[in-house]
Design an enzyme around this catalytic site. Structure first.
Site, PDB file in Angstrom:
ATOM      1  CG  HIS A 122      -1.879   0.979   1.434  1.00 29.66           C
ATOM      2  ND1 HIS A 122      -1.603   2.265   1.850  1.00 29.66           N
ATOM      3  CD2 HIS A 122      -3.214   0.924   1.240  1.00 29.66           C
ATOM      4  CE1 HIS A 122      -2.743   2.949   1.914  1.00 29.66           C
ATOM      5  NE2 HIS A 122      -3.727   2.162   1.544  1.00 29.66           N
ATOM      6  CG  ASP A 200       0.678  -2.444   6.230  1.00 33.04           C
ATOM      7  OD1 ASP A 200      -0.203  -2.454   7.122  1.00 33.04           O
ATOM      8  OD2 ASP A 200       0.560  -1.822   5.156  1.00 33.04           O
ATOM      9  CD  GLN A 203      -6.788  -4.387   4.224  1.00 30.44           C
ATOM     10  OE1 GLN A 203      -7.724  -5.075   4.654  1.00 30.44           O
ATOM     11  NE2 GLN A 203      -6.985  -3.169   3.765  1.00 30.44           N
ATOM     12  CE  LYS A 226      -7.096  -0.164   6.455  1.00 34.91           C
ATOM     13  NZ  LYS A 226      -7.824   0.356   5.299  1.00 34.91           N
ATOM     14  CB  CYS A 368      -3.784   3.352  -1.430  1.00 29.37           C
ATOM     15  SG  CYS A 368      -4.947   4.667  -1.145  1.00 29.37           S
TER      16      CYS A 368
HETATM   17  N1  PMP Z   1      -1.679  -0.806   4.624  1.00 27.32           N
HETATM   18  C1  PMP Z   1      -2.624  -1.534   4.019  1.00 27.32           C
HETATM   19  C2  PMP Z   1      -2.277  -2.904   3.514  1.00 27.32           C
HETATM   20  C3  PMP Z   1      -3.900  -1.012   3.872  1.00 27.32           C
HETATM   21  O1  PMP Z   1      -4.844  -1.721   3.243  1.00 27.32           O
HETATM   22  C4  PMP Z   1      -4.185   0.284   4.365  1.00 27.32           C
HETATM   23  C5  PMP Z   1      -5.561   0.896   4.219  1.00 27.32           C
HETATM   24  N2  PMP Z   1      -6.188   0.688   3.002  1.00 27.32           N
HETATM   25  C6  PMP Z   1      -3.160   0.978   4.994  1.00 27.32           C
HETATM   26  C7  PMP Z   1      -1.925   0.411   5.118  1.00 27.32           C
HETATM   27  C8  PMP Z   1      -3.376   2.346   5.540  1.00 27.32           C
HETATM   28  O2  PMP Z   1      -4.334   2.360   6.519  1.00 27.32           O
HETATM   29  P1  PMP Z   1      -4.834   3.762   7.098  1.00 27.32           P
HETATM   30  O3  PMP Z   1      -5.397   4.515   5.938  1.00 27.32           O
HETATM   31  O4  PMP Z   1      -5.862   3.386   8.089  1.00 27.32           O
HETATM   32  O5  PMP Z   1      -3.652   4.419   7.681  1.00 27.32           O
END
Ligand code: PMP
Length: 414
Positions: A122, A200, A203, A226, A368
């Protein structure tokens, strides 16, 4: 017995209608819906014990402080951390990843050093390293993908580890492909090469049992929103020795032990990294969210999502015009409930718009993850549905019906 219909009733928003139809929410990878118990916990805080934490000696401030710390204790237990010293509360996974870059990275990354990430990250796990590499004159390497861009290429990972990267930062679960990476093995290999490892967990932590001690990682980032909690609360897990050695990024109230006109000394962990008034309602909401998930059990959460994913892939396999990205149905063990898909000849934004009219919320775009999505499809965009505890097979059937509507409107033949 896992009962998604009963769980669904705990989520007030899911009893609303969308375009006159039963609302089907399939965008939990972006943010999850919130159960009534989480909403009530936040309302109860404001109604009965709203006060700042960690300094008041009066009853409601002590109650708020206790609730804040209880939330951290629950999170530490939930992810297998040793205690609240290892759970830094931040806004979200993005802030947690940036905190590692700005604190650990600032001190440990030098000119010419390698930082290793992957092509399925991401943006939150790409851009902070690009910024750090630029500041420091470091090199940012990417592990390639293999098998139709569904998995990390472990040979490529091992080859890139030979360059002795200082940091390896990898997503546990891809928010596009749904791939569940073997982060335990990656951590072991990276440690053997002397790297510090950041996972990270944005997910993964909401969807499966995750134990940072069993993985052996040094840091993990996660987002509360999430996993049933409100927005604005997330956490960085860090191994205590590493956090002890790191400098805070923000200065201010709460993060100090003492301040003179000429300098300051830092507070203990985790407060050293939590300058200023915390997101108290967020922490309380996260505590209630963890209680809710614990009540179901993370193994049951994972099983339910795997069953839905298997069912959805099965039903999609009947439709030639639909292709699904990520690991195949036969490898459900290494797949999460995130499913990016394409309908031949239809732009993902059209798919999402038609789905919306059918009462179904999905996401379309680059998710993203532009370095990944631009390699997967020329449109540079994909449709994505993602499951959580409140989704049912009926939701999947509604999706299949909506694909039929898309094909009819867009005149797509199978
Ligand atoms: N890493 C991953 C794999 C994600 O899916 C996301 C959110 N889509 C993020 C980081 C970032 O999360 P946040 O926008 O809550 O900071």
């Amino acid at each position: 017995m896992f009962d998604a219909e009963r769980i669904r009733r705990d989520f007030p928003i899911l009893s609303t209608a969308s375009h006159g139809k039963r609302f089907v929410y399939l965008d939990s990878a972006a943010t999850s819906q919130k159960p009534k118990s989480v909403i009530d916990a936040i309302v109860d805080y404001y109604n009965t014990y709203n006060a700042n934490i960690n300094r008041g000696v009066y009853e409601i401030s002590e109650r708020a402080t206790d609730a804040f710390i209880a939330s951290k204790e629950k999170l530490a237990k939930f992810i297998g951390a040793h205690g609240i010293e290892e759970t830094i509360y931040v806004r979200n996974a993005t802030e947690a990843l940036n905190l590692v870059a700005l604190s650990w990275g600032e001190r440990n990354i030098k000119s010419g050093d390698h930082i290793l990430i992957t092509e399925m990250e991401h943006h939150s796990n790409i851009v902070p390293w690009q910024m750090l590499a630029k500041r420091k004159g470091a090199v940012l390497d990417y592990v390639k993908l293999t098998h139709g861009m569904a998995y990390l290429d472990m040979e490529d990972l091992e080859a890139k580890l030979e360059k002795s990267p200082k940091l390896v930062s990898v997503t546990h679960v891809s928010n596009v492909l749904g791939t569940v990476n073997d982060v335990k093995r990656i951590t072991k290999l990276a440690h053997e090469c002397g790297a510090t490892v950041l996972i990270d967990g944005a997910q993964s932590v909401p969807h499966m049992r995750v134990d940072v001690a069993a993985i052996g990682c040094d840091f993990m980032a996660l987002s509360g929103h999430k996993m049933l909690a409100p927005t604005g609360i997330g956490a960085l897990y860090g191994r205590r020795e590493l956090l002890e050695a790191m400098e805070p990024v923000l200065g201010g109230g709460d993060m100090i032990r003492s301040v003179s006109m000429h300098g300051a000394t830092w507070n203990d962990l985790p407060w050293k990294f939590e300058a200023g008034t915390s997101n108290i309602e967020g922490a309380i909401g996260l505590g209630a969210a963890l209680d809710y998930l614990d009540g179901i059990g993370m193994d049951s959460v994972r099983e339910h999502e795997q069953e839905l994913t298997r069912y959805a892939m099965d039903r999609f396999s009947e439709i030639n015009a639909v292709s699904v990205f990520g690991p195949p149905a036969s490898d459900i063990e290494n797949r999460s409930g995130v499913m990016a898909f394409a309908i031949k000849g239809v732009h993902p934004h059209d798919v999402a718009t038609i789905f919306d009219r059918e009462g179904i919320a999905i996401r379309a775009g680059h998710h993203c993850a532009m370095p990944l999505v631009t390699q997967l499809v020329t449109e540079k965009a994909l449709s994505r549905m993602s499951f959580y505890i409140y989704n049912t097979k009926e939701d999947v059937d509604r999706v299949v019906d909506a694909v039929g509507v898309v094909k009819r409107i867009m005149r797509i033949k199978d």
